[in-house]
Design an enzyme around this catalytic site. Structure first.
Site, short mmCIF file in Angstrom:
data_model
loop_
_atom_site.label_atom_id
_atom_site.label_comp_id
_atom_site.label_asym_id
_atom_site.label_seq_id
_atom_site.Cartn_x
_atom_site.Cartn_y
_atom_site.Cartn_z
CE LYS A 77 -3.32 14.60 -38.12
NZ LYS A 77 -3.49 15.77 -38.94
NE ARG A 129 1.73 17.91 -35.26
CZ ARG A 129 -0.04 17.76 -35.20
NH1 ARG A 129 -0.07 16.69 -34.49
NH2 ARG A 129 -0.55 18.52 -35.63
NE ARG A 178 -10.08 21.29 -37.18
CZ ARG A 178 -8.61 20.81 -37.10
NH1 ARG A 178 -8.62 19.27 -37.21
NH2 ARG A 178 -7.66 21.37 -36.98
NE ARG A 199 -7.73 22.28 -33.05
CZ ARG A 199 -7.07 21.40 -33.74
NH1 ARG A 199 -7.57 20.24 -33.79
NH2 ARG A 199 -5.74 21.68 -34.05
NE ARG A 208 -2.75 23.98 -36.79
CZ ARG A 208 -3.90 23.73 -37.14
NH1 ARG A 208 -4.78 24.94 -37.18
NH2 ARG A 208 -4.48 22.69 -36.88
P1 ADP Z 1 -4.37 18.92 -36.21
O1 ADP Z 1 -5.69 18.09 -36.06
O2 ADP Z 1 -4.66 20.28 -37.01
O3 ADP Z 1 -3.44 18.22 -37.11
P2 ADP Z 1 -3.62 18.57 -33.58
O4 ADP Z 1 -4.83 18.70 -32.84
O5 ADP Z 1 -3.21 17.32 -33.75
O6 ADP Z 1 -3.73 19.36 -35.11
O7 ADP Z 1 -2.31 19.27 -32.91
C1 ADP Z 1 -2.72 20.69 -32.37
C2 ADP Z 1 -1.34 21.27 -31.84
O8 ADP Z 1 -0.99 20.54 -30.71
C3 ADP Z 1 -0.20 21.28 -32.58
O9 ADP Z 1 -0.26 22.37 -33.65
C4 ADP Z 1 0.75 21.23 -31.73
O10 ADP Z 1 1.20 22.58 -31.24
C5 ADP Z 1 0.25 20.31 -30.75
N1 ADP Z 1 0.70 18.93 -30.92
C6 ADP Z 1 -0.19 18.02 -31.16
N2 ADP Z 1 0.45 16.81 -31.49
C7 ADP Z 1 1.75 17.17 -31.26
C8 ADP Z 1 2.96 16.42 -31.37
N3 ADP Z 1 2.98 15.00 -31.51
N4 ADP Z 1 4.21 17.23 -31.22
C9 ADP Z 1 4.14 18.30 -30.93
N5 ADP Z 1 3.25 19.08 -30.82
C10 ADP Z 1 1.87 18.43 -31.05
P1 ADP Z 2 -7.05 16.31 -38.95
O1 ADP Z 2 -7.34 15.59 -37.73
O2 ADP Z 2 -6.21 15.69 -39.83
O3 ADP Z 2 -6.35 17.80 -38.61
P2 ADP Z 2 -9.97 16.46 -39.27
O4 ADP Z 2 -10.10 15.07 -39.28
O5 ADP Z 2 -10.24 17.37 -38.06
O6 ADP Z 2 -8.22 16.70 -39.79
O7 ADP Z 2 -10.72 17.40 -40.58
C1 ADP Z 2 -10.32 18.59 -40.86
C2 ADP Z 2 -11.75 19.21 -41.40
O8 ADP Z 2 -11.98 18.63 -42.73
C3 ADP Z 2 -12.90 18.66 -40.48
O9 ADP Z 2 -14.03 19.89 -40.45
C4 ADP Z 2 -13.68 17.58 -41.19
O10 ADP Z 2 -14.83 17.35 -41.10
C5 ADP Z 2 -13.29 18.01 -42.69
N1 ADP Z 2 -12.78 16.66 -43.52
C6 ADP Z 2 -12.24 15.50 -43.02
N2 ADP Z 2 -12.18 14.77 -44.01
C7 ADP Z 2 -12.50 15.22 -45.28
C8 ADP Z 2 -12.72 14.85 -46.47
N3 ADP Z 2 -12.54 13.68 -47.15
N4 ADP Z 2 -13.35 15.85 -47.46
C9 ADP Z 2 -13.73 16.93 -47.09
N5 ADP Z 2 -13.80 17.42 -45.72
C10 ADP Z 2 -13.26 16.52 -44.66
#
Ligand code: ADP
Ligand code: ADP
Ligand code: ZN
Length: 215
Positions: free
Chosen positions: A13, A88, A127, A160, A171
């Site tokens: 994302k 979410r 990541r 992170r 998660r």
């Molecule tokens: P990821 O990139 O792995 O999807 P995020 O950076 O979006 O993770 O979120 C990290 C953490 O922040 C989540 O595990 C949760 O604890 C909190 N968080 C983020 N967005 C939301 C949301 N929309 N509702 C509740 N908690 C959230």
């Molecule tokens: P999210 O925001 O959904 O948690 P991220 O964009 O942070 O996901 O991506 C998670 C990890 O996977 C990062 O280290 C990113 O560089 C890698 N990544 C993202 N898209 C791809 C893909 N299409 N193939 C392989 N690795 C990816």
């Protein structure tokens, strides 16, 4: 373009939001980034959120809905926005509909990135993120030009706290229980665009671009 990027942790994302920000000149609204900024600032909200985030659980609906409601009112959202990591839960999705209605805006697309669990775990484990500008990298799939340094802003990359094995599993479970139902929710509303998130970063980017242009 008023859109949501939906998908499990590690689906890509944030990576794809970065490209969409450039193409559409609209802001990325990442609740995760905003919550991490609150934790960093040690605000009362940040202190409360940190415990949930470290445990891999969701922060309360009230808190995140409040953040998003305020953010969507800012002028830079006039031409559109990319919600990343919100909603979410079903209550968050309902609240978003209310907020958008109040603001006279309409949701145009929900891009859902589909990725297998094994791939997600590998992505999250490798990541590395830039705390300065928010850009994400991957040790194997998207390495920075220089080890440990953000290629976009020169910041020092970190892992992170919640990208550790046990928290990753938690998660995933939270995602399946609380967030996965949103696919049906948006499908029923006719705005869901499912994208194969297993492809390479640039291929996923192209698929999203094509899907949004067709829509
Ligand atoms: P990821 O990139 O792995 O999807 P995020 O950076 O979006 O993770 O979120 C990290 C953490 O922040 C989540 O595990 C949760 O604890 C909190 N968080 C983020 N967005 C939301 C949301 N929309 N509702 C509740 N908690 C959230
Ligand atoms: P999210 O925001 O959904 O948690 P991220 O964009 O942070 O996901 O991506 C998670 C990890 O996977 C990062 O280290 C990113 O560089 C890698 N990544 C993202 N898209 C791809 C893909 N299409 N193939 C392989 N690795 C990816
Ligand atoms: Zn950076």
């Amino acid at each position: 373009m008023n859109m949501i990027l939906l998908g499990p942790p590690g689906a890509g994302k944030g990576t794809q939001a970065f490209f969409l920000v450039e193409s559409y000149a609209i802001p990325q609204i990442s609740t995760g980034d905003m919550l991490r900024a609150a934790v960093q600032a040690a605000s009362p909200m940040g202190v409360k959120a940190k415990a949930c985030m470290d445990a891999g659980e969701l922060v309360s609906d009230d808190v995140v809905i409040g953040i998003v409601r305020e953010r969507l009112q800012q002028a830079d959202c006039d031409n559109g926005f990319i919600l990343d990591g919100f909603p979410r839960t079903l209550p968050q999705a309902d609240a978003l509909q209310d907020v958008l209605k109040d603001l006279g805006k309409e949701l145009e697309a929900v891009v859902s990135l589909r990725v297998d669990t094994d791939a997600l775990v590998e992505r999250l484990a490798g990541r590395r993120s830039c705390p300065q500008c928010g850009k994400g990298f991957h040790l194997k799939f998207d390495p920075p030009r220089e080890d440990g340094t953000c290629s976009a802003c020169g910041g020092e990359l970190v892992q992170r706290d919640d990208d550790k094995e046990e928290t990753i599993r938690k998660r995933m479970e939270v995602y399946h229980r609380q967030t996965a139902p949103l696919e049906d929710y948006y499908s029923q509303r006719g705005v869901l665009i499912a994208v194969d998130g297993m492809a390479e970063i640039q291929a996923v980017r192209a698929e999203i671009k094509a899907a949004l242009q067709a829509g």
